[in-house]
Write a protein that holds these residues in place. Structure first.
Motif, PDB file in Angstrom:
ATOM      1  N   MET A   1      46.177 105.715 -14.222  1.00 27.08           N
ATOM      2  CA  MET A   1      45.832 105.358 -12.980  1.00 27.08           C
ATOM      3  C   MET A   1      44.397 105.377 -12.836  1.00 27.08           C
ATOM      4  SD  MET A   1      48.664 105.048 -11.322  1.00 27.08           S
ATOM      5  CE  MET A   1      48.447 105.149  -9.711  1.00 27.08           C
ATOM      6  N   GLY A   2      44.028 103.985 -12.105  1.00 24.19           N
ATOM      7  CA  GLY A   2      42.477 103.623 -12.225  1.00 24.19           C
ATOM      8  C   GLY A   2      42.084 104.494 -10.701  1.00 24.19           C
ATOM      9  N   VAL A   3      40.766 104.939 -10.764  1.00 23.33           N
ATOM     10  CA  VAL A   3      40.103 105.476  -9.465  1.00 23.33           C
ATOM     11  C   VAL A   3      38.915 104.200  -9.093  1.00 23.33           C
ATOM     12  CG1 VAL A   3      40.787 107.807  -9.678  1.00 23.33           C
ATOM     13  CG2 VAL A   3      38.432 106.757 -10.794  1.00 23.33           C
ATOM     14  N   ILE A   4      38.651 103.355  -9.990  1.00 21.52           N
ATOM     15  CA  ILE A   4      37.715 102.420  -9.542  1.00 21.52           C
ATOM     16  C   ILE A   4      38.620 101.275  -8.707  1.00 21.52           C
ATOM     17  CG2 ILE A   4      36.332 100.655 -10.510  1.00 21.52           C
ATOM     18  CD1 ILE A   4      35.776 102.429 -12.899  1.00 21.52           C
ATOM     19  N   THR A   5      38.596 100.974  -7.481  1.00 21.12           N
ATOM     20  CA  THR A   5      39.075 100.011  -6.817  1.00 21.12           C
ATOM     21  C   THR A   5      38.545  98.612  -7.164  1.00 21.12           C
ATOM     22  OG1 THR A   5      37.641 100.082  -5.054  1.00 21.12           O
ATOM     23  CG2 THR A   5      39.471 101.567  -4.997  1.00 21.12           C
ATOM     24  N   ASP A   6      39.354  97.569  -6.885  1.00 14.68           N
ATOM     25  CA  ASP A   6      38.736  96.092  -6.807  1.00 14.68           C
ATOM     26  C   ASP A   6      37.515  95.894  -6.143  1.00 14.68           C
ATOM     27  OD1 ASP A   6      40.891  95.402  -8.459  1.00 14.68           O
ATOM     28  OD2 ASP A   6      41.991  94.470  -6.968  1.00 14.68           O
ATOM     29  N   GLU A   7      37.023  96.576  -5.117  1.00 12.05           N
ATOM     30  CA  GLU A   7      35.955  96.590  -4.365  1.00 12.05           C
ATOM     31  C   GLU A   7      34.900  97.209  -5.183  1.00 12.05           C
ATOM     32  OE1 GLU A   7      35.920  98.786  -0.502  1.00 12.05           O
ATOM     33  OE2 GLU A   7      34.037  97.685  -0.145  1.00 12.05           O
ATOM     34  N   ALA A   8      35.246  98.337  -5.691  1.00 13.51           N
ATOM     35  CA  ALA A   8      34.199  98.831  -6.595  1.00 13.51           C
ATOM     36  C   ALA A   8      33.716  98.067  -7.836  1.00 13.51           C
ATOM     37  CB  ALA A   8      34.628 100.337  -6.736  1.00 13.51           C
ATOM     38  N   ARG A   9      34.926  97.530  -8.215  1.00 14.18           N
ATOM     39  CA  ARG A   9      34.943  96.727  -9.514  1.00 14.18           C
ATOM     40  C   ARG A   9      33.815  95.469  -9.309  1.00 14.18           C
ATOM     41  NH1 ARG A   9      37.522  98.288 -13.847  1.00 14.18           N
ATOM     42  NH2 ARG A   9      39.101  99.169 -12.416  1.00 14.18           N
ATOM     43  N   SER A  10      33.847  94.932  -8.012  1.00 16.62           N
ATOM     44  CA  SER A  10      33.207  93.806  -7.657  1.00 16.62           C
ATOM     45  C   SER A  10      31.738  94.116  -7.729  1.00 16.62           C
ATOM     46  CB  SER A  10      33.670  93.447  -6.294  1.00 16.62           C
ATOM     47  OG  SER A  10      32.802  94.089  -5.201  1.00 16.62           O
ATOM     48  N   TRP A  11      31.242  95.302  -7.651  1.00 19.55           N
ATOM     49  CA  TRP A  11      29.863  95.751  -7.805  1.00 19.55           C
ATOM     50  C   TRP A  11      29.372  95.508  -9.051  1.00 19.55           C
ATOM     51  CZ3 TRP A  11      26.721  99.120  -4.648  1.00 19.55           C
ATOM     52  CH2 TRP A  11      27.210  99.342  -3.315  1.00 19.55           C
ATOM     53  N   ALA A  12      29.967  95.237 -10.257  1.00 17.95           N
ATOM     54  CA  ALA A  12      29.668  94.996 -11.731  1.00 17.95           C
ATOM     55  C   ALA A  12      28.545  93.949 -11.648  1.00 17.95           C
ATOM     56  CB  ALA A  12      30.650  94.811 -12.604  1.00 17.95           C
ATOM     57  N   ASN A  13      27.567  93.982 -12.407  1.00 19.06           N
ATOM     58  CA  ASN A  13      26.602  92.929 -12.413  1.00 19.06           C
ATOM     59  C   ASN A  13      25.540  92.826 -11.165  1.00 19.06           C
ATOM     60  OD1 ASN A  13      26.728  92.113 -15.227  1.00 19.06           O
ATOM     61  ND2 ASN A  13      28.706  91.207 -14.749  1.00 19.06           N
ATOM     62  N   ARG A  14      25.988  93.478 -10.241  1.00 25.19           N
ATOM     63  CA  ARG A  14      25.104  93.669  -8.911  1.00 25.19           C
ATOM     64  C   ARG A  14      23.534  93.726  -9.266  1.00 25.19           C
ATOM     65  NH1 ARG A  14      26.138  95.840  -3.015  1.00 25.19           N
ATOM     66  NH2 ARG A  14      28.072  94.967  -3.367  1.00 25.19           N
ATOM     67  N   GLU A  15      22.774  92.776  -8.717  1.00 23.35           N
ATOM     68  CA  GLU A  15      21.270  92.791  -8.833  1.00 23.35           C
ATOM     69  C   GLU A  15      20.931  93.430  -7.418  1.00 23.35           C
ATOM     70  OE1 GLU A  15      19.631  89.377 -10.137  1.00 23.35           O
ATOM     71  OE2 GLU A  15      20.945  89.210 -11.999  1.00 23.35           O
ATOM     72  N   TYR A  16      20.025  94.354  -7.356  1.00 18.14           N
ATOM     73  CA  TYR A  16      19.507  95.190  -6.372  1.00 18.14           C
ATOM     74  C   TYR A  16      18.106  94.523  -5.802  1.00 18.14           C
ATOM     75  CZ  TYR A  16      22.799  98.905  -6.999  1.00 18.14           C
ATOM     76  OH  TYR A  16      24.203  99.597  -7.319  1.00 18.14           O
ATOM     77  N   PRO A  17      17.797  94.625  -4.580  1.00 12.60           N
ATOM     78  CA  PRO A  17      16.425  94.136  -4.202  1.00 12.60           C
ATOM     79  C   PRO A  17      15.648  94.488  -5.194  1.00 12.60           C
ATOM     80  CG  PRO A  17      17.554  94.852  -2.365  1.00 12.60           C
ATOM     81  CD  PRO A  17      18.354  95.468  -3.810  1.00 12.60           C
ATOM     82  N   ARG A  18      14.626  93.516  -5.674  1.00  7.57           N
ATOM     83  CA  ARG A  18      13.275  93.898  -6.499  1.00  7.57           C
ATOM     84  C   ARG A  18      12.497  94.734  -5.581  1.00  7.57           C
ATOM     85  NH1 ARG A  18       9.513  90.838  -9.954  1.00  7.57           N
ATOM     86  NH2 ARG A  18       7.501  91.184  -9.218  1.00  7.57           N
ATOM     87  N   PHE A  19      11.840  95.995  -6.240  1.00  9.41           N
ATOM     88  CA  PHE A  19      10.947  97.001  -5.703  1.00  9.41           C
ATOM     89  C   PHE A  19       9.675  96.799  -6.280  1.00  9.41           C
ATOM     90  CE2 PHE A  19       9.427 101.190  -5.165  1.00  9.41           C
ATOM     91  CZ  PHE A  19       9.581 101.473  -3.739  1.00  9.41           C
ATOM     92  N   GLU A  20       8.562  97.078  -5.433  1.00  9.07           N
ATOM     93  CA  GLU A  20       7.353  97.101  -6.289  1.00  9.07           C
ATOM     94  C   GLU A  20       6.561  98.458  -5.639  1.00  9.07           C
ATOM     95  OE1 GLU A  20       5.692  92.527  -6.580  1.00  9.07           O
ATOM     96  OE2 GLU A  20       4.789  93.811  -5.293  1.00  9.07           O
ATOM     97  N   MET A  21       5.817  99.101  -6.389  1.00  8.01           N
ATOM     98  CA  MET A  21       5.127 100.216  -6.152  1.00  8.01           C
ATOM     99  C   MET A  21       3.923 100.111  -6.684  1.00  8.01           C
ATOM    100  SD  MET A  21       6.288 104.356  -6.971  1.00  8.01           S
ATOM    101  CE  MET A  21       4.936 105.443  -6.766  1.00  8.01           C
ATOM    102  N   ILE A  22       2.879 100.209  -5.744  1.00  7.85           N
ATOM    103  CA  ILE A  22       1.352 100.461  -6.159  1.00  7.85           C
ATOM    104  C   ILE A  22       1.399 101.858  -6.514  1.00  7.85           C
ATOM    105  CG2 ILE A  22      -0.923 100.176  -5.361  1.00  7.85           C
ATOM    106  CD1 ILE A  22       0.191  98.444  -2.838  1.00  7.85           C
ATOM    107  N   SER A  87      23.829 103.616  -0.135  1.00 14.61           N
ATOM    108  CA  SER A  87      23.996 102.270  -0.388  1.00 14.61           C
ATOM    109  C   SER A  87      23.722 101.953  -1.862  1.00 14.61           C
ATOM    110  CB  SER A  87      22.881 101.221   0.379  1.00 14.61           C
ATOM    111  OG  SER A  87      21.615 101.657  -0.069  1.00 14.61           O
ATOM    112  N   ASP A  88      23.558 102.879  -2.739  1.00 11.98           N
ATOM    113  CA  ASP A  88      23.113 102.589  -4.169  1.00 11.98           C
ATOM    114  C   ASP A  88      24.358 102.595  -5.231  1.00 11.98           C
ATOM    115  OD1 ASP A  88      20.849 102.576  -5.657  1.00 11.98           O
ATOM    116  OD2 ASP A  88      21.164 104.529  -6.400  1.00 11.98           O
ATOM    117  N   VAL A  89      25.457 103.032  -4.797  1.00 16.51           N
ATOM    118  CA  VAL A  89      26.625 103.203  -5.735  1.00 16.51           C
ATOM    119  C   VAL A  89      27.713 102.551  -4.827  1.00 16.51           C
ATOM    120  CG1 VAL A  89      25.840 105.088  -6.969  1.00 16.51           C
ATOM    121  CG2 VAL A  89      26.973 105.452  -4.954  1.00 16.51           C
ATOM    122  N   PRO A  90      28.617 101.878  -5.810  1.00 19.32           N
ATOM    123  CA  PRO A  90      29.941 101.529  -5.318  1.00 19.32           C
ATOM    124  C   PRO A  90      31.014 102.558  -4.551  1.00 19.32           C
ATOM    125  CG  PRO A  90      30.035 101.529  -7.612  1.00 19.32           C
ATOM    126  CD  PRO A  90      28.618 101.864  -7.360  1.00 19.32           C
TER     127      PRO A  90
END
Lengths: 162, 132
Positions: A1-22, A87-90
């Protein structure tokens, strides 16, 4: 029995917004004090220059600071009860997280004044049966580059949800 | 320039006992907002831990420091990996050590660990150093 739903699975390969730090000398000194560093190359510009760096140099694992800001520098109402960014994780049945494995390769050193960009990708997600129930492993890839486009670090980080 | 150590050579052990202030400074410097590192009531009552947790990434830094203060003059830290096996709590002492597992023309590989005085290993790691 999986606990990773299809919705969660759709996060695979998600690219997050680029972040810059001075990265400032202050940022470097805070992290250095927090980790008990006493080498003056992390605090004193003259000492860093004498050691061959362009400016105060960050401890090797400083990229961690940059990727944490990339994830958690959000309004307080976007944090979970436990303080972690929502917002960081599925969507997973458990939000109780612990750090798993971290692997970092180092390129150019970070010095004060650098503008470091981090690109973040959810590399993969999988589950294993733990002693007290299912464990979900979420693996992230981070690429850190400086303002000259030079590679500063590559990090692979796995967070475990139980 | 001194030579890099041979396989089997052990690092000088570094003993660390981070205080509540050290844990807070680490969270603050990284903008790491997870309550289990500074909010004792949340950590014990909500999450069921006996006390505040010493951050995994802070233990990773301790391993890097142990290795770099040992080998950093002769070689450059090229990569490090580490993983956590058991929790470490505020008040725990961590003995951080390592040994050389491989030596070649390019540099050395080392294994690293942080353990409590009772022998419980909390974090293990590996690092590769490249000859300067």
């Amino acid at each position: 029995m999986g606990v990773i739903t299809d919705e969660a699975r759709s996060w695979a390969n998600r690219e997050y917004p680029r972040f810059e730090m001075i990265v400032t000398a202050t940022d470097i000194a805070k992290f250095a004090h927090a980790t008990g560093e006493n080498n003056p190359i992390h605090f004193d510009r003259e000492a860093a220059i004498a050691a061959g760096y362009a400016d105060v140099v960050a401890p090797t694992l400083f990229p961690y600071v940059i990727r944490m800001h990339a994830s958690a520098l959000v309004a307080p109402d976007q944090l979970e009860t436990d303080g972690s960014p929502s917002s960081d994780v599925p969507p997973l049945p458990t939000r109780r997280a612990m750090a798993g494995e971290t692997s970092v390769e180092f390129g150019e050193r970070i010095v004060a004044g650098d503008v470091i960009a981090v690109e973040k990708r959810l590399a993969q997600m999988y589950e294993k049966e733990g002693r007290s129930g299912p464990l979900v492993f979420v693996e992230m890839d981070f690429t850190f580059t400086n303002q000259r486009g030079e590679l500063v670090a590559l990090e692979n980080f796995t967070r475990i949800y139980r | 320039m001194s030579a890099l150590p041979e396989v089997g050579t052990e690092a000088p052990v570094q003993t660390r006992t981070p205080s509540a202030l050290d844990l807070f400074m680490f969270s603050a410097s990284a903008w790491l907002l997870h309550r289990i590192h500074y909010d004792t009531p949340f950590t014990t009552e909500h999450d069921g831990h006996p006390g505040l947790l010493i951050h995994g990434p802070l233990q990773g830094v301790y391993l890097a420091q142990t290795a770099e203060s040992w080998l950093g003059d002769q070689a450059r830290l090229g990569s490090i990996s580490y993983r956590h096996l058991a929790p470490a709590y505020l008040g725990d002492t961590l003995e951080c050590g390592g040994s050389v597992t491989r030596a070649d023309d390019e540099g050395v590989e080392v294994e690293l660990w942080a353990r409590k005085p009772d022998g419980t290993v909390t974090t293990t790691g590996k690092a590769r150093f490249e000859r300067r």
